[in-house]
Structures are given as C-alpha cells and as structure tokens.
Design an enzyme around this catalytic site. Structure first.
Site, PDB file in Angstrom:
ATOM      1  N   LYS A  78      57.013  79.301  -0.580  1.00  0.00           N
ATOM      2  CA  LYS A  78      57.084  80.563   0.151  1.00  0.00           C
ATOM      3  C   LYS A  78      58.390  80.560   0.942  1.00  0.00           C
ATOM      4  O   LYS A  78      58.742  79.561   1.582  1.00  0.00           O
ATOM      5  CB  LYS A  78      55.880  80.671   1.080  1.00  0.00           C
ATOM      6  CG  LYS A  78      55.831  81.902   1.955  1.00  0.00           C
ATOM      7  CD  LYS A  78      54.570  81.881   2.822  1.00  0.00           C
ATOM      8  CE  LYS A  78      54.499  83.059   3.765  1.00  0.00           C
ATOM      9  NZ  LYS A  78      53.251  83.053   4.574  1.00  0.00           N
ATOM     10  N   SER A 112      47.306  84.396   6.395  1.00  0.00           N
ATOM     11  CA  SER A 112      48.328  84.592   5.364  1.00  0.00           C
ATOM     12  C   SER A 112      48.219  83.692   4.146  1.00  0.00           C
ATOM     13  O   SER A 112      49.013  83.834   3.214  1.00  0.00           O
ATOM     14  CB  SER A 112      49.722  84.455   5.982  1.00  0.00           C
ATOM     15  OG  SER A 112      49.947  85.494   6.893  1.00  0.00           O
ATOM     16  N   SER A 114      50.887  87.002   4.277  1.00  0.00           N
ATOM     17  CA  SER A 114      52.309  87.109   4.030  1.00  0.00           C
ATOM     18  C   SER A 114      52.743  86.161   2.930  1.00  0.00           C
ATOM     19  O   SER A 114      53.921  86.069   2.618  1.00  0.00           O
ATOM     20  CB  SER A 114      53.078  86.783   5.324  1.00  0.00           C
ATOM     21  OG  SER A 114      52.867  85.432   5.709  1.00  0.00           O
TER      22      SER A 114
END
Length: 473
Positions: free
Chosen positions: A75, A175, A151
């Site tokens: 990520k 997230s 996210s």
C-alpha cells in the site's frame, strides 16, 4: 506460469511450489506483472511497479522465508521501500524516495516476499473511498461502478482480481476491514503494537496498525507469524508468543458470541448488512456456538473525542510532512477539505488532546468490557453494501465529512480505539452479487482465537472459488 494456474493458489500454495522447485520466483514475478497488465486498467489498483528492482531482489537478496518467491504489493502509505516513492496519493510526495526500508518492509523481505509495486490510496488516507488527485479513482472488481473501500482499496482490488494472493494494508479506523468487506476478502486488523509501524513509531497512539489483505485465512496467519514481534522504535508492543498459523486448524471450542446490528452513534444499517449478520448467526449456531444480541454502550462524547484526537494527529502528521518535503506546506498543497482539517487541528491545544484522550480511554473501557461476557463480538463490517463512486461527495465541511464516515463505516473504529484484533470475513453476497463482510472482534491480544474461528468458518463456508467479474481467473 499461466494466469489461470497462478490464480488458483494462495500465497502459501505459491511458496510451496517454489520450495518444491515446480516454479521459479522470477517466473512468478513475470506472471504477476502479466496480471497487472491484464486487469489493472479498469481497476486502477496498482499505481506503481518496479520490476527491475524486484528482479534484482530475486537474484541477490531472496531468502528462504515462509513466502519465498511470492509476489507482493505495498500500500502506498507508511511502508517505505528504499529508493521507491511513498506517495500517499499526494502530489507533493511524488518525488520523495526514502533512503531505507521501513521495519515492516524488512520483515516482508525476510519472509521471502518479492515486492514489485505500490497500490492506490486515498489522498493522505483522508477520504472514505480510494481516490486521489495523484492517481484518480480505484474501482471494485465485483462492480467497477462501486468503491473498493478505504484506504487499502488499491490492495483489496488487486488481491480480489488475482494480481497477487495477498497484499499490504494498514488500518487506523477500518482501512483493512472496510476494503476487505467491499472486495470479498479476509482482512485481519491485529492488536495494537503486534506489527511494527516504523518509522512513525506510534501513529495515532497505536490506533494505526499494519498487516495485510488476503484471500485465505492461513496466509494472513502465517504472514503475521513472520512479521510480528517486539520493535524497539515504538511505544506500543503486543505480548509475544503464539503461532497463529497453527491456530487456523485448531477447534475454537464453543464460543459465546455477542451479536450487534446497532451501529455506534446512531447510523442506519442497511438490510443487506443485517441479513449478512443473521446468515452468519445461523452458521455459527450450526457449528455449536452460542449467539446472543448484544450492543456495546458507548459514552455519548466518544465520537467527538475521536474526531478531536484525529484532527490533532492529522495536523501533527502534516507538520512532520513539511520536514520530509523540505518546505512549509500551504493551502495550495491540499484539497480544500484537507486544508480545513489541518487548520482545525492546529487550533486544538495540548489540553484539548489530553481531554479527548481521557474520553477515548472510556470508550476503550466500554468496548473491552464486552469481552468479559463474550468471547467474540459479531457485527456488520460496514453499515452499507459497496457504494457507487458517485455516492461519495466532495465534502464541503468537516462536519459533513465525518457525518458521512459514520453513515458508511461506523462499526470498525471502536476496535482501533481499544486495540482489539478484529477481522472482516467474506461470508455473504447480496442480490446484486456484491460481497458483504461481517466483522468479528476479540479481546486485545486474542488474534489466535479469531484465527481459530476464521479457519472454522472458511472450512464450513469456503469463499476461495468465488471470483469477481474483473479477475485473471
């Protein structure tokens, strides 16, 4: 290796092929790059690749760890790979190249993972869907008109579509679990301090935790075995001990399960999400567990305290970012809402933060007290099914920004506050063929119990063969 063969394996399965010399690590990397080419276009999940660096790693540094040779994505937030930008979806960061790996990335590499790219994030992780000025909008492989979540949405979309069998994510308010729910994956948020969060050390007072999104339970458990453990550079460290990969095949025993579909702070829960919980209750009871209705009663001022705390932390993060960027940050560097948040955070005093923290301790006490009565707490992961992209407004006020948060993802943040492990499990799909995750939480440091339960649920109702329309399968 053919894409159709590659997607049949989880990370543990691919590592076994490498160990038995049925496939070479470089061949897996080549296949993963082909997978990006095949499906990333409609998803916008992978925002950067560094194939040459990954090939160099395979030749020169690859270890014989538990995931030796398995392709992996980071990520694009917090996890630094030396020499590669960590952009956080934010244009001013696009050219910042960390000199060193973060501690978690070192542990990923030691486990043998071949990191070859970065996945999309919301701009500075402050949006409730995965979109940014730097990279645009990320779509859900089950329906490209829908959100992949926030996210870690880029990672979720990449894993669900089969680009990699698992990928890095982190979770400060949901997230990992939110995109896992949206994309039909298993998402475990570990206990506060279980994994290193360096270089930040104690992001959001340990509420932000690092781990992964996976297609199988065993991959999540084995990866946590490989990466967890004491790190001297942070305030919070979870207790040592346990082999989570062994827990996956263990009987969880007869569990007491508290069941809630009443969202914290009054949000309305969609009938599809309630139905997923009811379906899960029937499955749990068929497995011998005891399920009872139970709602956690939270202090009335808990949400305001959380909002105050996050605004102050966010303003702090941006002050530190100015040091990274090498110049003062101005309104021109941010979308208007993010600048308003920074300005509001800068007006919060140290006393305000300490008062908010004290109130959050009361929230933590209320949440943790649930485990005096129940082994696990079950709820929806989200208050709504995966939403259309157009449902996420461009916020015009901070109040509206956080009101939308509570209407969309109210169930997850409370377990960041108290530090409990919590997981989203892909047990249900609605009439529109969209995944609807359910969330289980347990007492702090009780990941082993959750992995035992998750392993039992995965055996009873397997999800591995369910593939989204956008997939390399």
């Amino acid at each position: 290796m053919l894409l159709s063969d590659y997607v049949k394996y989880d990370a543990t399965g691919l590592a076994d092929l490498v160990k038995r010399r049925e496939v070479r690590p470089q061949e897996l990397l080549d296949t993963a790059m082909a997978a990006v080419e095949a499906v990333n276009g409609p998803l916008n999940a992978v925002v950067a690749t560094f194939e040459d660096e990954a090939s160099r790693f395979v030749r020169e540094e690859l270890t014989e760890g538990p995931f030796a040779g398995v392709p992996f994505l980071l990520k694009d937030l917090t996890a630094h790979y030396a020499g590669q930008p960590t952009g956080a979806g934010w244009p001013p960061r696009a050219s910042v190249r960390p000199a060193d790996d973060s501690e978690l990335v070192r542990r990923f590499k030691k486990a043998g993972l071949v990191i070859f790219g970065k996945t999309a994030v919301p701009e500075l992780a402050m949006d409730w869907t995965t979109r940014s000025r730097a990279h645009g909008v990320t779509s859900n492989p089950w329906d490209t008109g829908k959100t992949a979540g926030t996210s870690s949405g880029g990672t979720a979309a990449a894993v669900a579509a089969g680009i990699v069998p698992m990928g890095h994510g982190n979770d400060g308010g949901g997230s990992i679990r939110v995109p896992a729910s949206c994309c039909g994956l298993f998402g475990m948020k570990p206990t506060r301090g279980r994994n290193p969060v360096a270089p930040a050390g104690s992001t959001w007072q340990g509420m932000l935790v690092e781990h992964a999104l996976t297609r199988s339970v065993r991959d999540s458990a084995a990866l946590l075995d490989a990466t967890s453990g004491l790190y001297r550079g942070q305030f919070f460290n979870a207790p040592e001990g346990g082999q989570f990969s062994e827990d996956v095949d263990r009987d969880p025993g007869r569990l007491r399960v508290g069941v809630s579909t009443r969202a914290p702070y009054g949000a309305t829960t969609h009938e599809d999400c309630k139905a997923a919980v009811a379906e899960t209750v029937r499955l749990l009871e068929s497995l011998g567990h005891i399920c009872e209705p139970y709602d956690i009663d939270l202090p009335d001022d808990g949400w305001d305290a959380f909002e105050t705390f996050i605004l102050a932390e966010y303003a702090t993060d941006m002050r530190l970012e100015a040091d990274v960027i090498g110049r003062p940050l101005t309104a021109a560097d941010f979308p208007p809402m993010l600048w308003d948040m920074i300005e509001a955070g800068n007006q919060i005093t140290a006393v305000d933060v300490n008062v908010a923290t004290t109130r959050l301790h009361r929230v933590a006490a209320a949440v943790t007290s649930a485990f005096d009565r129940y082994d696990v707490v079950l709820s929806p992961t989200l208050a709504q099914p995966p939403l259309p992209h157009a449902a996420f407004p461009e916020a015009t006020s901070m109040r509206g920004h956080y009101e939308f948060y509570l209407s969309w993802m109210p169930y997850t943040h409370i377990f960041n506050i108290n530090g409990s492990p919590a997981m989203s499990v892909p047990l249900s799909w609605n009439a529109d063929a969209l995944p609807i995750g359910v969330q289980f939480a347990a007492a702090p440091a009780a990941e082993g119990l959750l992995f035992r339960l998750a392993g039992q649920l995965e055996t009873a109702r397997p999800w591995a063969d369910r593939r989204p329309p956008i997939s390399i399968a």
